[in-house]
Design a protein around this motif. Structure first.
Motif, short mmCIF file in Angstrom:
data_model
loop_
_atom_site.label_atom_id
_atom_site.label_comp_id
_atom_site.label_asym_id
_atom_site.label_seq_id
_atom_site.Cartn_x
_atom_site.Cartn_y
_atom_site.Cartn_z
N ARG A 1 -57.53 -8.29 66.32
CA ARG A 1 -58.59 -7.51 65.68
C ARG A 1 -59.73 -8.44 65.33
NH1 ARG A 1 -56.32 -4.32 60.73
NH2 ARG A 1 -58.52 -4.33 60.10
N HIS A 2 -60.96 -7.99 65.61
CA HIS A 2 -62.12 -8.82 65.30
C HIS A 2 -62.58 -8.57 63.87
CE1 HIS A 2 -63.18 -9.19 69.83
NE2 HIS A 2 -62.01 -9.68 69.52
N ILE A 3 -62.75 -9.63 63.12
CA ILE A 3 -63.13 -9.52 61.71
C ILE A 3 -64.55 -10.06 61.54
CG2 ILE A 3 -62.47 -10.09 59.33
CD1 ILE A 3 -60.29 -8.64 60.91
N ASN A 4 -65.50 -9.17 61.34
CA ASN A 4 -66.90 -9.60 61.18
C ASN A 4 -67.37 -9.59 59.74
OD1 ASN A 4 -67.14 -9.95 63.91
ND2 ASN A 4 -67.99 -7.91 64.27
N ALA A 5 -66.51 -9.13 58.86
CA ALA A 5 -66.90 -9.05 57.44
C ALA A 5 -65.65 -9.23 56.60
CB ALA A 5 -67.55 -7.70 57.15
N PRO A 6 -65.79 -9.81 55.43
CA PRO A 6 -64.62 -10.00 54.56
C PRO A 6 -63.89 -8.68 54.30
CG PRO A 6 -66.48 -11.24 53.70
CD PRO A 6 -67.00 -10.44 54.86
N SER A 7 -64.66 -7.59 54.22
CA SER A 7 -64.02 -6.30 53.92
C SER A 7 -63.07 -5.86 55.04
CB SER A 7 -65.08 -5.23 53.71
OG SER A 7 -65.86 -5.10 54.88
N GLU A 8 -63.23 -6.43 56.22
CA GLU A 8 -62.37 -6.02 57.34
C GLU A 8 -61.09 -6.84 57.40
OE1 GLU A 8 -64.97 -6.64 60.65
OE2 GLU A 8 -66.33 -5.02 60.08
N MET A 9 -61.00 -7.82 56.54
CA MET A 9 -59.83 -8.72 56.55
C MET A 9 -58.58 -7.94 56.19
SD MET A 9 -59.40 -12.15 56.79
CE MET A 9 -58.38 -13.47 56.14
N PRO A 10 -57.54 -7.97 57.06
CA PRO A 10 -56.32 -7.21 56.75
C PRO A 10 -55.47 -7.95 55.71
CG PRO A 10 -56.17 -8.27 58.91
CD PRO A 10 -57.50 -8.67 58.34
N GLU A 11 -54.56 -7.21 55.11
CA GLU A 11 -53.62 -7.83 54.18
C GLU A 11 -52.79 -8.87 54.95
OE1 GLU A 11 -53.34 -7.43 50.92
OE2 GLU A 11 -55.07 -6.07 51.00
N ASN B 1 -49.79 -9.82 54.89
CA ASN B 1 -48.44 -9.46 55.35
C ASN B 1 -48.45 -8.50 56.53
OD1 ASN B 1 -49.46 -7.37 53.92
ND2 ASN B 1 -47.70 -7.09 52.56
N THR B 2 -49.63 -8.00 56.91
CA THR B 2 -49.67 -7.05 58.02
C THR B 2 -49.99 -7.73 59.34
OG1 THR B 2 -52.01 -6.59 57.74
CG2 THR B 2 -50.47 -5.23 56.47
N ILE B 3 -50.27 -9.04 59.31
CA ILE B 3 -50.67 -9.71 60.55
C ILE B 3 -49.83 -10.95 60.78
CG2 ILE B 3 -53.06 -8.93 60.60
CD1 ILE B 3 -53.76 -11.66 59.26
N SER B 4 -49.92 -11.47 62.01
CA SER B 4 -49.22 -12.71 62.32
C SER B 4 -49.99 -13.90 61.77
CB SER B 4 -49.05 -12.81 63.84
OG SER B 4 -48.89 -14.14 64.24
N HIS B 5 -51.26 -14.02 62.16
CA HIS B 5 -52.07 -15.12 61.64
C HIS B 5 -53.55 -14.87 61.93
CE1 HIS B 5 -51.25 -16.18 65.86
NE2 HIS B 5 -52.47 -16.69 65.84
N ILE B 6 -54.38 -15.75 61.39
CA ILE B 6 -55.83 -15.65 61.59
C ILE B 6 -56.29 -16.81 62.47
CG2 ILE B 6 -58.08 -15.83 60.42
CD1 ILE B 6 -56.84 -13.27 59.69
N GLU B 7 -57.21 -16.50 63.36
CA GLU B 7 -57.81 -17.57 64.16
C GLU B 7 -59.31 -17.60 63.89
OE1 GLU B 7 -56.75 -16.66 68.18
OE2 GLU B 7 -54.74 -17.56 67.96
N GLU B 8 -59.88 -18.80 63.95
CA GLU B 8 -61.32 -18.91 63.72
C GLU B 8 -61.97 -19.68 64.86
OE1 GLU B 8 -62.77 -21.36 60.53
OE2 GLU B 8 -60.99 -22.63 60.56
N PRO B 9 -63.26 -19.41 65.09
CA PRO B 9 -63.95 -20.07 66.20
C PRO B 9 -64.22 -21.53 65.90
CG PRO B 9 -65.47 -18.69 64.97
CD PRO B 9 -64.11 -18.44 64.38
N PHE B 10 -64.00 -22.36 66.90
CA PHE B 10 -64.32 -23.79 66.79
C PHE B 10 -65.47 -24.12 67.73
CE2 PHE B 10 -61.34 -26.54 64.35
CZ PHE B 10 -60.66 -25.52 63.71
N ILE B 11 -66.15 -25.22 67.40
CA ILE B 11 -67.22 -25.69 68.26
C ILE B 11 -67.02 -27.18 68.53
CG2 ILE B 11 -69.01 -24.08 67.46
CD1 ILE B 11 -69.85 -26.77 65.76
N ARG B 12 -67.66 -27.62 69.59
CA ARG B 12 -67.75 -29.05 69.81
C ARG B 12 -69.18 -29.43 69.47
NH1 ARG B 12 -66.10 -29.45 74.75
NH2 ARG B 12 -63.94 -29.92 74.19
#
Lengths: 594, 347
Positions: A380-390, A392-403
């Motif tokens: 699921r794409h999270i573009n706002a803090p309000s969209e952040m799931p609980e 315990n309902t997800i496996s994990h969060i990934e965030e974009p990295f840059i070089r």
């Protein structure tokens, strides 16, 4: 076709790109003295003020060289990392590039990455050492840097001063002698690439294109390959100082197209124009522009929501990279969740809303797009803090990295390393460009550079650092949603997604900042930061003790009424969260944490 | 100047539209400097031009140093029946700090002197929230007020304005700014002390023993019509406010040339509503919400129900029989609450 030269300019901010472009226009008599305006190509106020080119433009020059007439198409490129895709398309439209380097400053990170783009597209590079007249110029050292980078002969580097008009003739002859004429066949099916578009309130979108093959004629039925839309070429022409209509534009040349397109979204940079009845293949390298930074934009005056919507729609007409959808905040009311190419783009949008549309807006905490990986592996794409799931309902969060590539003086390496490590970065490489200048390569979470990274970098290096970056995909991170509560009421507009290791510090600093920004009110205000239900920081805004003036007789009544009315009006811009009045600055506080 | 005041009285006779004059007030500046003849002359003029009630309240603002026993006797004989004396404090050091012309002895003497001359209706000004003063000063002033059997007290919170001597001292760090906490605790001390001694706290900054409330000031808060004469004076005809020019010389020139027109401050309906809220809230009676509804169609309950309930729970207001009244803690925040209840004027 053999007398056409298509080229762009690669330069760092302040290295003199716009001034040099002006000189070329003067030397080829494309503009008269009278028409000359400083930094002619940057025709948005904002661009001129910031001294940078936000949107790329193009201009055609006629030049007689040794008795032959040449057509020179200069395709301008934006000079900021937020707009690197546009740069890549401008480069793809050229056969050559002027590499402008400030003789006193040396090459900067952004220049190098654009130079690499140009080399990837096999552009002929003409290195130009600008500002050669400055007492602080270091022509030998900077020439060494250039030679090391592009492997040219030191004698190929042209010495110039755009400001003083030195070296302009040499640059013009190099453009003609060294940059190859465009290839392509005017009889092939039409294949033209869009590299820019401009909104004209009377005529719709003006599309700027480079023809690779075939010929486009006035009145042709054309198709944009990637959007699949059909248009009639109402008007085509070339871009002099003003547009000059033509009957046809053939392979190798650059021109504009007007066909009554109303919506900027239909015109995608990198898209291919072809004929409806004799189509070609798409030009390689097309991408849909993806926003990198997201933030809420709200009208300061809640009653101006519809006005804001109208302004955003107009803004989008000439800024196709701006995306948005309506969003509601308990604290801020109705607004929009917007996606931007980067922080500069976000600032520009905000400033344009204020200047061109006279809107006063609140921008909320900028965020990147996080991925919430569900237990079933879906994302699921999270573009706002309000969209952040609980959690315990997800496996994990990934965030974009840059070089990130950072070029700096050797003496600042330590400072910059510390900064990048503090920003959760990992050093990947360190190359000495000269004895004194180093290119550092880091991998960093994008969210960490969204904030004050660039400012800090500049401060820690006394201005001697430049930055460029490219996205390198998503990685698992321990991100949490941090909420701010005022007297127990959650202020959704102040929530942020932060790394768990930084949440405590973030919450503490934000609470302190808010304590200073929220005026004392009739009741004590608890300012708390929490993760889930756990409060991790707290500050208190003490209650107002006394707010009453003794005297109120006769004429005092009117004076006092006016004073209180004025104060009340001033507070109209405050937002009500529960029973707490929150001034606008508080919503921006997050941007200024240091 | 007196001639000009008389000219203005004549010229603006119609302003009061033949209403019965209930109160007369000599105030602003230092009217105790007027001679008895001047005061008598002005009062005669008023009586000649207007119908004055049988037992009017006629107040003179006075400084203790102007109130010799002879002067007091003459004033009473001239028809003044109420004195508002700018004592501020009985403390000698504070008097000199405040740059007052009178001393402690004069302050102590003028009240019995006035009573001897026949004045029963005596008000004094009391100042509070003085930075860095000894804690006992206020208590001792309050005790003297009780001991002197003064029936009316107007309190003043020291305010330091930029551009004044105090303002400059504050800027240079010679005095500390007035501390909000100190101002609040002083005010609470005054309320407790005076109420314990039977004073009625009938307006934010005014205390009176029963029956000795200022009729003149009360009529301001009740929105009654009044005419103000002299430079900087203001008048109210229940529709608009009118202001005379402040500058003495210009005022006199206007009067002498007959080219006189006070500046009008046009009051909109919103202005009237806000003044009703502002003044109502400051009085013991509070805001008469039914009257606000009748006069202007404003239902405070409907507009500010949650807000008022929040204030009530937090002990800042109480609602008694349709009257919105401030509690002691609420009185400390009267301006804030009034502002919150204001209607926003249209631009």
């Amino acid at each position: 076709m053999k007398n056409i030269r298509n080229f762009c300019i690669i330069a760092h901010i302040d290295h003199g790109k716009s001034t040099l472009a002006d000189r070329l226009l003067q030397a080829t008599n494309t503009v008269t003295e009278r028409e000359m305006q400083e930094q002619l190509l940057d025709d948005m106020d904002l661009e001129r003020e910031r001294g940078i080119t936000i949107k790329s433009h193009a201009i055609q020059m006629d030049f007689n060289f040794h008795g032959e007439d040449y057509t020179l198409n200069l395709i301008d490129t934006p000079g900021h990392v937020d707009f690197s895709y546009e740069v890549s398309r401008s480069i793809a439209a050229c056969e050559g590039a002027l590499l402008i380097v400030d003789a006193a400053q040396g090459i900067e990170a952004q220049t190098i990455s654009n130079l690499y783009l140009a080399l990837e597209h096999d552009l002929e590079i003409i290195p130009v050492l600008n500002k050669i007249d400055l007492p602080s110029a270091m022509p030998e050292e900077v020439t060494d840097e250039i030679v090391n980078l592009i492997g040219c002969d030191p004698g190929d580097v042209i010495h110039a001063s755009a400001k003083e008009g030195i070296g302009i003739d040499n640059i013009l002859s190099a453009i003609i002698n060294r940059i190859p004429a465009p290839g392509g066949d005017p009889e092939e099916p039409l294949q033209a690439m869009i590299f820019d578009s401009v909104f004209n309130p009377y005529r719709g979108i003006e599309v700027y294109f480079r023809v690779f093959n075939g010929t486009i004629r006035k009145g042709d039925e054309v198709k944009f390959v990637n959007t699949g839309k059909f248009y009639e070429a109402d008007e085509i022409g070339v871009l002099k100082l003003k547009q000059q209509p033509r009957d046809k534009i053939s392979a190798g040349n650059v021109g504009y197209l007007i066909s009554g397109i109303k919506v900027a979204k239909e015109v995608k940079v990198g898209d291919t124009i072809t004929h409806v009845d004799r189509p070609c293949k798409a030009v390689k390298g097309f991408e849909n522009v993806k926003p990198m930074v997201f933030a809420g934009i709200y009208p300061v005056d809640t009653s101006e929501f519809e006005e804001l919507r109208a302004s955003m729609e107009k803004l989008q007409l000439n800024d196709a990279s701006l995306v948005w959808e309506p969003e509601t905040s308990a604290a801020l009311g109705f607004g929009f969740r917007c996606g931007f190419l980067g922080m500069l783009h976000m600032e520009i949008v905000q400033e344009r809303l204020e200047r061109e549309f006279d809107m006063t807006v609140i921008t909320t905490v900028p965020s990147v797009q996080f991925h919430a990986v569900q237990t079933d592996g879906s994302v699921r794409h999270i573009n706002a803090p309000s969209e952040m799931p609980e959690p315990n309902t997800i496996s994990h969060i990934e965030e974009p990295f840059i070089r990130a590539q950072i070029i700096t003086k050797a003496e600042y390496i330590g400072n910059i390393m510390n900064l990048c490590i503090d920003k959760r970065g990992i050093i990947k490489n360190q190359i000495y460009l000269t004895a004194d200048r180093v290119e550092l390569t880091f991998e960093l979470p994008l969210s960490e550079i969204v904030f004050d990274f660039f400012d800090k970098l500049k401060t820690l290096s006394r201005g001697y650092a430049s930055l460029d970056y490219q996205p390198i995909g998503y990685r698992q991170s321990n991100m949490v949603k941090l909420d701010i509560l005022l007297n127990g009421d959650k202020v959704d507009a102040l929530s942020a997604i932060v790394h768990r290791d930084k949440a405590y510090e973030w919450g503490k600093r934000l609470c302190e900042k808010l304590k200073d920004l929220i005026p004392r009110q009739m009741f004590e205000i608890a300012v708390q930061a929490s993760i889930g239900t756990k409060v991790i920081a707290r500050e208190t805004v003490r209650a107002m003790r006394k707010n009453v003036l003794a005297k109120c007789y006769g004429g005092d009544i009117t004076r006092k009424r006016k004073l209180l009315e004025k104060q009340k009006k001033g507070k109209k811009r405050m937002r009500q969260v529960g029973n707490v009045e929150v001034p606008q600055e508080a919503f921006m506080a997050v941007l200024k944490l240091d | 100047m007196i001639g000009c005041l008389e000219t203005e009285l004549d010229a603006r006779k119609e302003y009061l539209e033949n209403e019965l004059v209930e109160t007369i007030y000599f105030g602003g500046g230092t009217p105790s400097l007027l001679s008895i003849e001047q005061i008598t002359g002005l009062l005669d003029r008023i009586y000649k031009l207007h119908e004055v009630a049988d037992s009017p309240e006629i107040t003179l603002e006075a400084n203790p140093d102007d109130l010799s026993q002879d002067k007091l006797n003459d004033l009473f004989a001239a028809g003044i029946n109420r004195l508002s004396i700018g004592i501020q404090t009985f403390d000698p050091e504070l008097l000199s700090f405040l740059n007052r012309a009178h001393n402690r002895d004069q302050a102590l003497a003028c009240v019995p002197g006035a009573r001897e001359a026949g004045f029963e209706n005596i008000s004094v000004d009391l100042i509070y929230a003085i930075p860095d003063e000894p804690a006992a000063r206020l208590t001792s002033d309050l005790e003297l007020i009780s001991a002197l059997d003064i029936r009316h007290v107007s309190t003043y919170c020291l305010t330091i304005e930029p551009g004044t001597a105090f303002g400059n001292w504050e800027k240079k760090g010679k005095i500390n700014p007035v501390d909000e906490e100190k101002a609040a605790s002083d005010y609470i001390s005054i309320m407790n002390h005076l109420r314990d001694r039977g004073f009625d706290h009938y307006e934010i900054s005014n205390f009176a023993r029963s029956g000795w409330q200022s009729r003149h000031n009360t009529s301001y808060w009740q929105g009654k019509k009044y005419l103000g004469i002299g430079p900087g004076a203001h008048s109210y005809d229940q529709v608009n406010r009118h202001f005379n020019i402040r500058n003495n010389a210009v005022y006199m020139k206007q009067m002498e040339s007959g080219d006189f027109s006070p500046e009008t401050d046009l009051l909109t309906e919103t202005d009237h509503i806000n003044e009703f809220i502002l003044t109502g809230l400051r009085t013991r009676q509070g805001i008469d919400m039914a009257r606000l509804m009748d006069l202007y169609g404003i239902d405070l309950h409907e507009r500010y129900g949650d807000y008022l309930e929040n204030l009530r729970i937090n002990g800042l207001v109480r609602i008694n029989d349709g009257l919105l009244q401030l509690t002691d803690r609420g009185k400390l925040l009267a301006d804030q609450i009034a502002e919150d209840l204001f209607q926003l004027p249209a631009d």
